[in-house]
Motif scaffolding. Structure first.
Motif, PDB file in Angstrom:
ATOM      1  N   PHE A 529     -57.723 -11.279  -2.184  1.00  0.00           N
ATOM      2  CA  PHE A 529     -57.883 -10.244  -1.167  1.00  0.00           C
ATOM      3  C   PHE A 529     -58.537  -9.024  -1.800  1.00  0.00           C
ATOM      4  O   PHE A 529     -58.143  -8.603  -2.883  1.00  0.00           O
ATOM      5  CB  PHE A 529     -56.517  -9.816  -0.621  1.00  0.00           C
ATOM      6  CG  PHE A 529     -55.781 -10.919   0.070  1.00  0.00           C
ATOM      7  CD1 PHE A 529     -55.989 -11.164   1.420  1.00  0.00           C
ATOM      8  CD2 PHE A 529     -54.898 -11.719  -0.629  1.00  0.00           C
ATOM      9  CE1 PHE A 529     -55.315 -12.191   2.053  1.00  0.00           C
ATOM     10  CE2 PHE A 529     -54.217 -12.748   0.003  1.00  0.00           C
ATOM     11  CZ  PHE A 529     -54.432 -12.979   1.343  1.00  0.00           C
ATOM     12  N   ASN A 530     -59.513  -8.475  -1.098  1.00  0.00           N
ATOM     13  CA  ASN A 530     -60.056  -7.195  -1.521  1.00  0.00           C
ATOM     14  C   ASN A 530     -59.123  -6.100  -1.037  1.00  0.00           C
ATOM     15  O   ASN A 530     -58.727  -6.095   0.126  1.00  0.00           O
ATOM     16  CB  ASN A 530     -61.441  -6.964  -0.912  1.00  0.00           C
ATOM     17  CG  ASN A 530     -62.457  -7.895  -1.534  1.00  0.00           C
ATOM     18  OD1 ASN A 530     -62.433  -8.133  -2.732  1.00  0.00           O
ATOM     19  ND2 ASN A 530     -63.345  -8.429  -0.704  1.00  0.00           N
ATOM     20  N   VAL A 531     -58.770  -5.212  -1.912  1.00  0.00           N
ATOM     21  CA  VAL A 531     -57.979  -4.052  -1.515  1.00  0.00           C
ATOM     22  C   VAL A 531     -58.968  -2.944  -1.190  1.00  0.00           C
ATOM     23  O   VAL A 531     -59.678  -2.465  -2.074  1.00  0.00           O
ATOM     24  CB  VAL A 531     -57.023  -3.615  -2.639  1.00  0.00           C
ATOM     25  CG1 VAL A 531     -56.223  -2.394  -2.220  1.00  0.00           C
ATOM     26  CG2 VAL A 531     -56.103  -4.758  -3.028  1.00  0.00           C
ATOM     27  N   ILE A 532     -59.058  -2.602   0.093  1.00  0.00           N
ATOM     28  CA  ILE A 532     -60.046  -1.620   0.528  1.00  0.00           C
ATOM     29  C   ILE A 532     -59.332  -0.321   0.855  1.00  0.00           C
ATOM     30  O   ILE A 532     -58.395  -0.309   1.647  1.00  0.00           O
ATOM     31  CB  ILE A 532     -60.775  -2.107   1.804  1.00  0.00           C
ATOM     32  CG1 ILE A 532     -61.308  -3.525   1.639  1.00  0.00           C
ATOM     33  CG2 ILE A 532     -61.881  -1.120   2.200  1.00  0.00           C
ATOM     34  CD1 ILE A 532     -62.451  -3.664   0.692  1.00  0.00           C
ATOM     35  N   ARG A 533     -59.740   0.723   0.232  1.00  0.00           N
ATOM     36  CA  ARG A 533     -59.206   2.035   0.603  1.00  0.00           C
ATOM     37  C   ARG A 533     -60.401   2.929   0.900  1.00  0.00           C
ATOM     38  O   ARG A 533     -61.257   3.108   0.027  1.00  0.00           O
ATOM     39  CB  ARG A 533     -58.323   2.618  -0.509  1.00  0.00           C
ATOM     40  CG  ARG A 533     -57.050   1.822  -0.761  1.00  0.00           C
ATOM     41  CD  ARG A 533     -56.111   1.804   0.462  1.00  0.00           C
ATOM     42  NE  ARG A 533     -55.010   0.878   0.274  1.00  0.00           N
ATOM     43  CZ  ARG A 533     -55.014  -0.402   0.666  1.00  0.00           C
ATOM     44  NH1 ARG A 533     -56.067  -0.905   1.290  1.00  0.00           N
ATOM     45  NH2 ARG A 533     -53.981  -1.160   0.460  1.00  0.00           N
ATOM     46  N   TYR A 535     -62.938   2.420   2.953  1.00  0.00           N
ATOM     47  CA  TYR A 535     -64.193   1.673   3.062  1.00  0.00           C
ATOM     48  C   TYR A 535     -64.812   1.258   1.733  1.00  0.00           C
ATOM     49  O   TYR A 535     -65.960   0.867   1.658  1.00  0.00           O
ATOM     50  CB  TYR A 535     -65.238   2.431   3.914  1.00  0.00           C
ATOM     51  CG  TYR A 535     -64.863   2.444   5.366  1.00  0.00           C
ATOM     52  CD1 TYR A 535     -65.258   1.402   6.220  1.00  0.00           C
ATOM     53  CD2 TYR A 535     -64.101   3.474   5.893  1.00  0.00           C
ATOM     54  CE1 TYR A 535     -64.881   1.389   7.549  1.00  0.00           C
ATOM     55  CE2 TYR A 535     -63.725   3.479   7.221  1.00  0.00           C
ATOM     56  CZ  TYR A 535     -64.114   2.441   8.055  1.00  0.00           C
ATOM     57  OH  TYR A 535     -63.743   2.431   9.368  1.00  0.00           O
ATOM     58  N   SER A 536     -64.066   1.368   0.625  1.00  0.00           N
ATOM     59  CA  SER A 536     -64.609   0.782  -0.597  1.00  0.00           C
ATOM     60  C   SER A 536     -63.499   0.028  -1.328  1.00  0.00           C
ATOM     61  O   SER A 536     -62.316   0.278  -1.125  1.00  0.00           O
ATOM     62  CB  SER A 536     -65.240   1.836  -1.491  1.00  0.00           C
ATOM     63  OG  SER A 536     -64.250   2.722  -1.934  1.00  0.00           O
ATOM     64  N   THR A 537     -63.921  -0.881  -2.195  1.00  0.00           N
ATOM     65  CA  THR A 537     -62.961  -1.753  -2.858  1.00  0.00           C
ATOM     66  C   THR A 537     -62.254  -1.016  -3.986  1.00  0.00           C
ATOM     67  O   THR A 537     -62.904  -0.486  -4.882  1.00  0.00           O
ATOM     68  CB  THR A 537     -63.704  -2.977  -3.431  1.00  0.00           C
ATOM     69  OG1 THR A 537     -64.442  -3.556  -2.368  1.00  0.00           O
ATOM     70  CG2 THR A 537     -62.737  -3.997  -3.984  1.00  0.00           C
TER      71      THR A 537
ATOM     72  N   THR B  19     -65.430  -4.974   4.188  1.00  0.00           N
ATOM     73  CA  THR B  19     -64.716  -3.704   4.081  1.00  0.00           C
ATOM     74  C   THR B  19     -64.239  -3.184   5.439  1.00  0.00           C
ATOM     75  O   THR B  19     -63.737  -2.080   5.546  1.00  0.00           O
ATOM     76  CB  THR B  19     -65.612  -2.620   3.437  1.00  0.00           C
ATOM     77  OG1 THR B  19     -66.784  -2.496   4.246  1.00  0.00           O
ATOM     78  CG2 THR B  19     -65.994  -2.989   2.021  1.00  0.00           C
ATOM     79  N   ARG B  23     -59.871  -6.923   8.382  1.00  0.00           N
ATOM     80  CA  ARG B  23     -60.255  -7.783   7.248  1.00  0.00           C
ATOM     81  C   ARG B  23     -59.045  -8.597   6.777  1.00  0.00           C
ATOM     82  O   ARG B  23     -57.931  -8.402   7.245  1.00  0.00           O
ATOM     83  CB  ARG B  23     -60.797  -6.915   6.110  1.00  0.00           C
ATOM     84  CG  ARG B  23     -59.752  -5.963   5.555  1.00  0.00           C
ATOM     85  CD  ARG B  23     -60.265  -5.103   4.411  1.00  0.00           C
ATOM     86  NE  ARG B  23     -59.228  -4.208   3.944  1.00  0.00           N
ATOM     87  CZ  ARG B  23     -58.996  -3.003   4.446  1.00  0.00           C
ATOM     88  NH1 ARG B  23     -59.752  -2.539   5.421  1.00  0.00           N
ATOM     89  NH2 ARG B  23     -58.012  -2.261   3.986  1.00  0.00           N
ATOM     90  N   GLU B  25     -57.144  -8.531   4.281  1.00  0.00           N
ATOM     91  CA  GLU B  25     -56.012  -7.822   3.679  1.00  0.00           C
ATOM     92  C   GLU B  25     -55.054  -7.256   4.728  1.00  0.00           C
ATOM     93  O   GLU B  25     -53.929  -6.884   4.405  1.00  0.00           O
ATOM     94  CB  GLU B  25     -56.575  -6.670   2.816  1.00  0.00           C
ATOM     95  CG  GLU B  25     -55.560  -5.868   2.040  1.00  0.00           C
ATOM     96  CD  GLU B  25     -56.141  -4.533   1.539  1.00  0.00           C
ATOM     97  OE1 GLU B  25     -57.300  -4.226   1.837  1.00  0.00           O
ATOM     98  OE2 GLU B  25     -55.413  -3.811   0.850  1.00  0.00           O
ATOM     99  N   LEU B  28     -51.647  -8.704   4.764  1.00  0.00           N
ATOM    100  CA  LEU B  28     -51.161  -9.192   3.471  1.00  0.00           C
ATOM    101  C   LEU B  28     -49.809  -8.592   3.095  1.00  0.00           C
ATOM    102  O   LEU B  28     -48.882  -9.292   2.713  1.00  0.00           O
ATOM    103  CB  LEU B  28     -52.196  -8.873   2.384  1.00  0.00           C
ATOM    104  CG  LEU B  28     -51.801  -9.192   0.947  1.00  0.00           C
ATOM    105  CD1 LEU B  28     -51.573 -10.683   0.769  1.00  0.00           C
ATOM    106  CD2 LEU B  28     -52.879  -8.726  -0.027  1.00  0.00           C
ATOM    107  N   TYR B  29     -49.685  -7.265   3.233  1.00  0.00           N
ATOM    108  CA  TYR B  29     -48.442  -6.605   2.814  1.00  0.00           C
ATOM    109  C   TYR B  29     -47.345  -6.837   3.848  1.00  0.00           C
ATOM    110  O   TYR B  29     -46.166  -6.811   3.522  1.00  0.00           O
ATOM    111  CB  TYR B  29     -48.680  -5.114   2.563  1.00  0.00           C
ATOM    112  CG  TYR B  29     -49.910  -4.897   1.704  1.00  0.00           C
ATOM    113  CD1 TYR B  29     -49.904  -5.306   0.375  1.00  0.00           C
ATOM    114  CD2 TYR B  29     -51.088  -4.393   2.238  1.00  0.00           C
ATOM    115  CE1 TYR B  29     -51.035  -5.178  -0.411  1.00  0.00           C
ATOM    116  CE2 TYR B  29     -52.220  -4.261   1.460  1.00  0.00           C
ATOM    117  CZ  TYR B  29     -52.198  -4.654   0.137  1.00  0.00           C
ATOM    118  OH  TYR B  29     -53.328  -4.542  -0.632  1.00  0.00           O
TER     119      TYR B  29
END
Lengths: 560, 448
Positions: A529-533, A535-537, B19, B23, B25, B28-29
């Motif tokens: 999973f990409n963690v996006i905060r 709008y960026s990884t 992004t 998405r 994620e 996920l939590y």
């Protein structure tokens, strides 16, 4: 070279010896439930009579009810639990045993501490446990599988202030998501820990006394084995190894990739398990111990209180099936049983056919029934129960939740190819059941000792699972509870995650004395999973699982 | 304790783009939290397996231009299908209530769909409601939209249907997408007063939302007596949501659901994936299952720290009074409107698809029928994301339509095809449960 398998059942302990793919000897003794070790050793001694040179014994595998019995008889000393539930479900939901202490301290799913521990609170809890002279302590924190700092701290504090106590922390017993199951797994491990060490010592001593230097394994609930020494910290994994032995026995006898149901029909009960494309199906929620789900991996199993010796009765003109009270009449028992009904209706010539016929006639006469009709009705009742139980297991498997699109799109229905019969009463019941279900059946001359066979030839299994969070720069390993940091976290890829998992598996395999098997390991879980905060990884989260599945030792290529 | 059906479908392999808020994620939590709590192990929680819905289930609610496959991925079929799995579980009495934690969401999708708007392609709740009406013969249904964004898609779909009560509370449309959901939007001429919007001031807290719930929503529900209450359960009123500006908490959501007591809840929006969703989802499940949620708290929540915007109580009192009046006087208004309108009510509208950047123009016409809800037609033109321009004509026969409306609508379908003015002509016949798609370029008809 000899392979020995010993399966301790509730009633009988079975053992076999295999040599060059042949079952060369078997032994059967009544199980002494108050002294399991003696039952094992008696059976072992019976088998040793057929061994020309003890040095040629390559491997001894034992499937034992030691832990199962200890829990069932509530024979263990009490254990205390220190729980850190944080926020969420009410605390009452997590209570287990008589001595639960809920304390402060909370961690979230990414391993962040969201509430600090209170040292004074912990100290007073330890004192309290000490005052009550409780010597087994489990420490379980919510999300300790993501960060076990709190658990480790409490463990240290207990070691310092109450060194006589056994401390188990959940991240080292079973480092998986599900706090409630970690509580149960840690609790039952604490309850059985010392007794399991005793069992290991007894077996070790007995083997030395008999001059046996073979490797010794214990069968686990997941149908795999674990080296006796490596099993010290995992007594709960040996629970329900009996049914696992039967399932592995059924698969060992057939050794193909069909969809099967394995029915182990004993005198008292029937165990049913599913084999999908040659692989036994796991229980999705783990083994259930005293109504609690645990992290112990186990086969999906249904046990029915129906066996070959189930008693046929009549109550208010209705035919009834009651639990076993004696042998079947054809084997000298006092009551008409299911085995007698099959004997009469299908002319099976089991034991003394006349006695089956006689006892069913006596029963039928009371209500003016035809004995064959009576037998038929009773058999129908058994068949319906078995059929329903099998269908329910299919349905349950087909209804297991799924979390990905491709899983839903590719989900399958269970098409049954065959029924594999195991156990004393299988020969009578299985062909009839299979024809009712319209599928083939499989019975073998070795069906009665299939459980001991499954035990003897099962290979070791191991399962490793890594949760990697490059954003928080940590990873944690199930089952060891190891917490590590990621190097190169910015460019860490799924391939890196997989090779990290392979490295950890290689270490674990060494510890477990099962080198070579890591080559058979397959990834059963690869998620990223990409963690996006904003709008960026800002990182990636990986869950990878690597497993040596249940299977057979390389020496075993099938029964001749 | 109640038996609660749960369908958790996080679609861990589906995203609008890598992004995008919608998405992989996103849940996920929530998965981590629910699994770690062990909620699924509770004896009164029954977890269900997701399933694909059928094309026909979608066509019962939508006109997909040019067809269903054009815009939908398998994930959409599963999100919609999963709601139907729970509907069946509920009506088969396997559970007392049910919660579909599914994605992608749906409440911005309207009757005609040319693409994605507000992260939604098809409307999961509407598909479920039509399915339930067809399969289980229900008539009166209430949908309460608790997402921070106005549920404009669901509103549009039931705007002329007095049997479906739609209530949406949301952050004021002047301050947030989709810019609608004002108190004036009360329903079509014969469904007037059954579309109730409650625009809320930004930064409204638990207090304000519960106040509206108790003093407006519950009294209306009490009067309407729906056979089913559906919660269109967005979670973006939370004080940490990155796309909105409200001040609701996880406990607030839990309490909302214990008071509202929805029969079926379906997840909508909510994009604070780490600090809100895990706790809000747990809270909703606990509330629905009748589990004490007093120990539930998200890490960033400090009781008493969030306060109501000034003047909010007076504002809410005004809205409550106004909307109660609109609802309780609706029959008088409808009978007046029936007198003043002719045989047909015509309307011109434009629909903007923010995600796919599509401008759609519609000419709608509703037959004002003395005996039923009247059939509806929509002429729709839009240039879709791939550049293709479509002009289509859609005819919808309501499920409980009278014979005369059915006949007129079916004739209209044939006449319009003959006219040759459109790329596609659709007939949504909810009475016979048949769905016709006529492609004029191919001169071929598909019937589902």
């Amino acid at each position: 070279m000899y392979l020995i398998g010993i399966d301790v059942g509730g009633t009988f302990t079975d053992g076999i010896i295999m040599k060059s793919g042949n079952i060369t000897a078997s032994a059967k003794n009544a199980t002494n439930n108050s002294d399991i070790s003696s039952s094992i050793l008696t059976t072992l001694d019976n088998l040793l009579a057929y061994v020309s040179d003890k040095k040629l014994i390559e491997r001894v595998v034992i499937s034992t009810t030691t832990v199962t019995n200890l829990i069932a008889t509530k024979g263990a000393e009490p254990a205390a639990l220190i729980l850190l539930p944080g926020y969420g479900l009410p605390n009452s939901f997590y209570e287990l045993g008589e001595n639960c202490y809920f304390i402060k301290g909370s961690i979230d799913f990414r391993g962040n501490i969201t509430e600090e521990l209170s040292v004074s609170e912990i100290k007073s809890v330890i004192e309290n446990i000490q005052v009550q002279n409780i010597k087994r302590i489990g420490v379980i924190g919510k999300f300790s599988n993501r960060n076990n700092e709190h658990e480790l701290y409490i463990e240290k504090l207990i070691r310092e202030t109450y060194p006589e106590a056994l401390v188990l922390i959940s991240s080292q017993v079973s480092n998986q998501l599900n706090f409630k199951r970690r509580i149960a797994t840690t609790y039952y491990t604490a309850l059985t820990y010392f007794e399991w060490q005793n069992f290991i010592e007894q077996i070790n001593k007995a083997l030395i006394a008999r001059d046996i230097s073979a490797e010794v394994h214990i069968l686990k609930a997941d149908g795999g084995t674990i080296a006796l020494e490596a099993s010290r910290n995992y007594p709960c994994q040996t629970i329900y190894s009996g049914p696992a032995a039967s399932t592995m026995g059924g698969v060992a006898l057939t050794k193909d990739s069909k969809n099967s149901v394995v029915l182990d029909i004993g005198g008292t009960t029937t165990d049913i398990s599913l084999v999908i494309e040659g692989e036994p199906l796991y229980a999705s929620k783990g083994a259930i111990i005293e109504d609690n789900y645990t992290h112990v991996e186990a086969f999906s199993l249904t046990t029915l209180p129906i066996g070959g010796d189930s008693k046929i009765g009549l109550l208010n003109n209705e035919i009834t099936l009651d639990s076993r009270q004696d042998f079947a009449a054809c084997f000298g028992g006092k009551y008409p049983t299911i085995t007698d009904a099959f004997n009469l209706l299908y002319d099976l010539k089991i034991g003394d056919y006349q006695k089956s016929e006689e006892i069913l006639r006596q029963l039928a006469i009371k209500e003016n029934l035809d004995p064959k009709k009576l037998a038929e009705t009773a058999i129908n009742m058994v068949m319906e129960s078995l059929e329903n139980a099998i269908k329910e297991m299919f349905t349950r498997w087909e209804m297991e939740p799924l979390y990905k699109v491709w899983e839903v799109v590719n989900s399958r229905k269970f098409v049954l190819h065959r029924i594999i019969g195991i156990g004393a009463a299988a020969n009578a019941i299985i062909p009839v059941l299979a024809s009712r279900l319209g599928v083939n059946h499989f019975l073998s001359q070795y069906s009665p000792v299939a459980n001991a066979l499954g035990t003897a030839v099962a290979r070791p299994t191991i399962n490793i699972n890594l949760h990697i969070d490059t954003g928080e720069n940590f990873y944690s390993v199930y089952p060891t509870g190891y917490l590590g940091q990621i190097k190169n976290s910015r460019n860490f890829s799924l391939e890196d995650a997989k090779s990290l998992a392979r490295n950890h598996l290689a270490e674990l395999v060494k510890e477990h004395n099962m080198e070579g098997y890591e080559e058979d390991a397959v990834f059963y879980l690869t998620e990223q999973f990409n963690v996006i905060r904003g709008y960026s990884t800002s990182g990636k989260i990986f869950d990878v699982g690597l497993q040596v599945k249940p299977g057979f030792i390389p020496e075993f290529t099938g029964v001749k | 304790m109640r038996k609660t059906g749960l369908l958790f479908f996080p679609a861990f392999d589906w995203a609008i783009s890598p992004t995008h808020p919608e998405r992989e994620e996103r849940l996920l939590y929530t998965r981590d939290q629910l699994f770690e709590e062990g909620i699924m192990d509770l004896p009164n929680i029954v977890e269900y397996r997701p399933a694909l819905c059928e094309t026909k289930d979608i066509l019962r609610a939508h006109f997909c231009v040019p067809n269903v496959e054009a815009h939908l991925t398998e994930a959409h079929f599963i999100a919609a299908g999963s709601s139907l799995v729970l509907a069946d579980a509920y009506f088969n009495k396997e559970v007392d209530n049910a919660f579909a934690i599914v994605r992608p969401p749906g409440h911005h999708a309207m009757t005609v769909t040319h693409g994605n708007r507000g992260f939604c392609n098809i409307n999961n709740e509407s598909i479920m409601v039509e399915y339930i009406r067809k399969k289980y013969g229900l008539k009166k249904i209430a949908i309460i939209d608790t997402d921070v964004h106005h549920g404009d898609g669901t509103q549009e779909m039931f705007y002329n249907d007095p049997d479906v009560l739609f209530i949406s509370f949301h952050q004021d449309g002047r301050t947030l997408y989709p810019g609608t959901g004002f108190v004036e939007e009360l329903g079509g001429p014969i469904a007037y007063g059954t579309n109730i919007n409650i625009p809320l001031m930004p930064r409204t807290t638990d207090y304000g939302i519960h106040y509206v719930l108790e003093h407006l929503i519950m009294p209306i529900l009490e009067d309407f007596q729906p056979e089913l209450i559906v919660n269109s359960a967005g979670q973006d009123n939370h004080f940490t949501d990155p796309l909105a500006d409200m001040a609701f908490s996880a406990q607030g959501y839990a309490k909302l659901n214990s008071i509202l007591a929805p029969d079926i809840a379906v997840l909508e929006g909510g994009y604070s994936v780490e600090t809100a969703l895990p706790y809000v989802n747990a809270g909703i499940i606990m509330a629905m299952a009748g589990i004490d949620y007093s120990n539930l708290k998200e890490p960033g929540f400090v009781p008493g720290k969030l306060t109501e915007p000034p003047g909010n109580k007076e504002y809410l009192d005004k809205i409550i009074e106004l909307q109660k009046h609109n609802y309780f006087t609706r029959y008088e208004v409808v009978s007046e409107l029936r007198k003043s309108l002719g045989d047909y009510k015509k309307e011109y509208t434009r629909v903007f698809y923010d995600t796919d950047y599509i401008h759609e123009e519609q000419k709608q016409q509703l037959r004002i029928c003395p005996d039923c809800l009247g059939f509806k037609t929509i002429g729709s033109t839009a240039q879709q994301r791939n550049g293709k321009l479509y002009t289509v004509f859609c005819i919808s026969i309501p499920i409980y339509a009278c014979d005369s409306c059915q006949k007129l609508a079916r004739e209209a379908y044939k006449d319009i095809i003959k006219s040759g003015h459109y790329d596609m002509v659709y007939l949504q016949d909810k009475v016979t449960d048949n769905y016709h798609i006529y492609d004029l370029a191919k001169d071929g008809e598909l019937i589902f």
